[in-house]
Scaffold this active site. Structure first.
Site, PDB file in Angstrom:
ATOM      1  N   GLY A   1      62.212  -7.815  24.273  1.00 22.84           N
ATOM      2  CA  GLY A   1      62.534  -8.720  23.173  1.00 22.84           C
ATOM      3  C   GLY A   1      64.008  -8.651  22.762  1.00 22.84           C
ATOM      4  O   GLY A   1      64.764  -7.771  23.194  1.00 22.84           O
ATOM      5  N   HIS A   2      64.353  -9.558  21.866  1.00 23.50           N
ATOM      6  CA  HIS A   2      65.745  -9.760  21.419  1.00 23.50           C
ATOM      7  C   HIS A   2      66.312  -8.546  20.703  1.00 23.50           C
ATOM      8  O   HIS A   2      65.693  -7.973  19.826  1.00 23.50           O
ATOM      9  CB  HIS A   2      65.798 -10.960  20.486  1.00 23.50           C
ATOM     10  CG  HIS A   2      64.934 -10.811  19.266  1.00 23.50           C
ATOM     11  ND1 HIS A   2      65.356 -10.202  18.122  1.00 23.50           N
ATOM     12  CD2 HIS A   2      63.654 -11.177  19.040  1.00 23.50           C
ATOM     13  CE1 HIS A   2      64.392 -10.228  17.239  1.00 23.50           C
ATOM     14  NE2 HIS A   2      63.335 -10.816  17.766  1.00 23.50           N
ATOM     15  N   GLY A   3      67.514  -8.174  21.095  1.00 19.63           N
ATOM     16  CA  GLY A   3      68.247  -7.138  20.383  1.00 19.63           C
ATOM     17  C   GLY A   3      67.747  -5.721  20.641  1.00 19.63           C
ATOM     18  O   GLY A   3      68.224  -4.767  20.014  1.00 19.63           O
TER      19      GLY A   3
ATOM     20  N   LYS B   1      64.354  -5.769  18.721  1.00 22.76           N
ATOM     21  CA  LYS B   1      65.070  -4.766  17.932  1.00 22.76           C
ATOM     22  C   LYS B   1      64.445  -3.376  17.996  1.00 22.76           C
ATOM     23  O   LYS B   1      64.546  -2.597  17.047  1.00 22.76           O
ATOM     24  CB  LYS B   1      65.206  -5.230  16.481  1.00 22.76           C
ATOM     25  CG  LYS B   1      66.134  -6.452  16.379  1.00 22.76           C
ATOM     26  CD  LYS B   1      66.428  -6.804  14.947  1.00 22.76           C
ATOM     27  CE  LYS B   1      65.183  -7.396  14.278  1.00 22.76           C
ATOM     28  NZ  LYS B   1      65.403  -7.754  12.881  1.00 22.76           N
TER      29      LYS B   1
END
Lengths: 314, 314, 314
Positions: B220-222, B240
């Site tokens: 996932g993102h980040g 994150k």
């Protein structure tokens, strides 16, 4: 699946080599599975226990493997192997059409829509306005994409249904049910990267308006997803499921086929859904239960050693 | 995300139609989410319970939906809908740039790197030396790939974050947070086939040096992955998360967002990680526990019938 | 992997800088892992506990990290780092060959086979007759596809094995075992969309005749799948597993490496298979058990509160 124009049942009977019983003046307007049939449709049945359901369905033309009483206003096409006859019809009226270029001339693409490099768009695909189709996406023939839709890289829209008939005593045991349905993606949907959404066997797989998918979501044939749903990464949903509006499925949730998840239900990560769930509740576990019930159960399990001691065990 | 050059806060305020409160001489140097902000950054807050955290963060320019006291050396941009204002800024300063060829002219590709056919490489991508990028890989704009990196076929690097804001009373219920972060893959990483690694919302998704991914890994993102990690097939990690060095995740493990897995932790197959884990230990289960504790628990479950008998039950 | 022609062991010894012990007249005819070796093969061993197994195997040429007694009719190649020597041999005798066009000139494609746009077909690939290879599929070098095979969009056939050797005290900790095996897909197989089937390390990954895969199936290196198996969506199988004929794996099942699932076994959705399973039975759970036993166990768990009450607990 609807035919381009009505076809005489006598022509159908001749093509599949079936004996005709009933009104031979009738015209067939389409092909459908039993759970999707409309008047004018051809359907098939090859198990006695489903005869009644099929004969009483909206289907006008029924391919069947035994002579039974033909209901009024219908026609039976009697043949030893209704499954193969049905597949033969699908192959004739919706044959696979190989593509010679990555984006078919017959595709209709709306204004403001961006098609990135290395995308494949098959025959008779419609894409609305202001969409972004990212690289290496595959959109099979006859798919319909609405407006403001985003499809991320590597996703596959409209691959064949995973649907086979077992033939017990053959070297190659599974016969493929050729699928002639479509995928319909409504407006404002976002599909993550490397998702796969299969076409329906004869009807449509539908992703409802405003629904958002994370990456690696798998949706089976003929499944209908409501509006404003959120599916997190690696969720899988079997064929002919019905997921109502506002449902949230967290990561790696698995949903079986032929069931309904009610409006607003939330299913927590890694849960497995084997049968229908009421809307408006939160669920967890494999097999899934009401989340609070499941959490209590997990606490009770931790108390087994205490119970054992209370019993004087060692 | 950093701007190419500093921008006057008055220009920002005018662009998003906000009322300016505080030091109007300030310049904005970038855009960031609250957990990633640096001095000079614009951030946004729209829930009162997060006001304090945002006002006390390193962010210099805060888009907020209520007039509050502006901390010294900062500026508030007051507007009814900070989320939409933030998205408007991202769209202006990092707009989506359609590609007209499979490999952008602006991509920088190091010596000895092999790009196989049917690969897509977006704008401003950097790839180091001696890499192999296998067929049908998609690398979105602004991704950074180190040296000696192998990416297997069909993988997708840098798709958008799965991040939406719910708008309760609208027909289309979810607003997309446009992501402007990047993916950074460090040296000596191998990414299996059909993996997806999303870009950060405003910061970077990082895969640390020497880490190896099997097929169908979703990140996932980040999320930040440390060095020398091993992830087996079909692992999914939310946004994150922070996975420290030398972590091993076996097949089909699911990891939730916003958590940390400590250095050297091992998570056994199909486990689900809902919250942070200490390093140096082995875990199992969904939800995950210390593996030995979980195994004992599974043994205790098998003794319930014995307990029942001991109680004279039938 | 077999060499194109036999190679003198003295040449092999010189190439990897090893001391030769035993019959120096021998010729090497191939390279293989210990579990796949045939007479004439080179294999390697670097742990004392596996010395015996390797020396007693069919391997004719053994790369080893200690001088031991050479069995008659064999030859030892003694070197400090057998793993690296083996990898050096693989890289020399089956080097990675970059492709300059999406479909290699050396590919052999049978009559009636349809290759859709955006497909990649590597060097020395053979595809039989009457197949359909859908868009954005990647077929790595040396793969062999039978007749009447369907591969849906985005699938990846023949990516590298996920196999690394840990080097404890190095900055980049994992050394890759270069794989030189192949994928063989037999006649009448259907592979869904976005599946990944890895090549064997030295032998073949085989998908048996008539087997059908749904979407997002991951098959590890060297795994052998029997005939007429059905795998539902998102199933993952580790390396060197053996799945016998007529096995059914439902959605999201995970199967570990180095095990056997017996003929006709059925594994229910989301189950995890850590070790071998007898054929002809139905299984469920993670870790998996006989399905009826597992279902009873789930019922017993629900009775813990009743047990607690019986004990006078509160």
């Amino acid at each position: 699946m609807k035919f381009n124009e009505p076809i005489a049942v006598t022509e159908i009977a001749a093509f599949i080599g079936a004996t005709l019983e009933g009104d031979e003046k009738l015209m067939a307007t389409g092909i459908n599975e039993i759970h999707k049939v409309e008047p004018g449709d051809i359907s098939f049945v090859d198990f006695e226990k489903y005869y009644d359901a099929c004969l009483r369905s909206a289907a006008t033309i029924i391919i069947i493997n035994k002579k039974v009483t033909c209901p009024p206003g219908k026609v039976l096409l009697i043949t030893d192997d209704p499954f193969s006859a049905y597949v033969k019809l699908v192959k004739r009226f919706r044959p696979f059409q190989p593509s010679t270029s990555p984006i078919s001339d017959t595709a209709v693409i709306g204004e403001g829509t961006i098609i990135q490099p290395n995308v494949f768009i098959g025959n008779n695909v419609t894409i609305g306005t202001n969409c972004i189709i990212h690289p290496n996406v595959t959109i099979y023939d006859n798919s319909i994409i609405g407006n403001n839709v985003i499809i991320h890289a590597g996703s596959v829209i409209g691959a064949d249904a995973f649907y086979f008939k077992k033939r017990a005593n053959r070297e190659v045991m599974y016969d493929k049910l050729e699928s002639c349905g479509r995928v319909i993606i409504e407006d404002d949907v976002e599909i993550g990267a490397s998702c796969t959404i299969d076409k329906g066997v004869s009807g449509d797989t539908i992703i409802g308006r405003g629904t958002k998918f994370d990456n690696m979501i798998h949706i089976g044939h003929g499944t209908v997803i409501g509006r404003n749903c959120l599916f997190a990464g690696q969720v899988g949903v079997g064929g002919k499921a019905h997921i109502e509006d506002n449902v949230i499925l967290w990561g790696q949730v698995g949903v079986s086929k032929d069931l309904t998840i009610g409006k607003g239900a939330i299913v927590l990560a890694q849960s497995g859904v084997p049968s229908s769930l009421e809307g408006g509740k939160t669920y967890f576990g494999s097999p899934v239960e009401d989340a609070r019930t499941k959490m209590k159960e997990l606490s009770w399990i931790k108390r087994i050693p205490e119970i054992w001691q209370k019993l004087g065990g060692n």
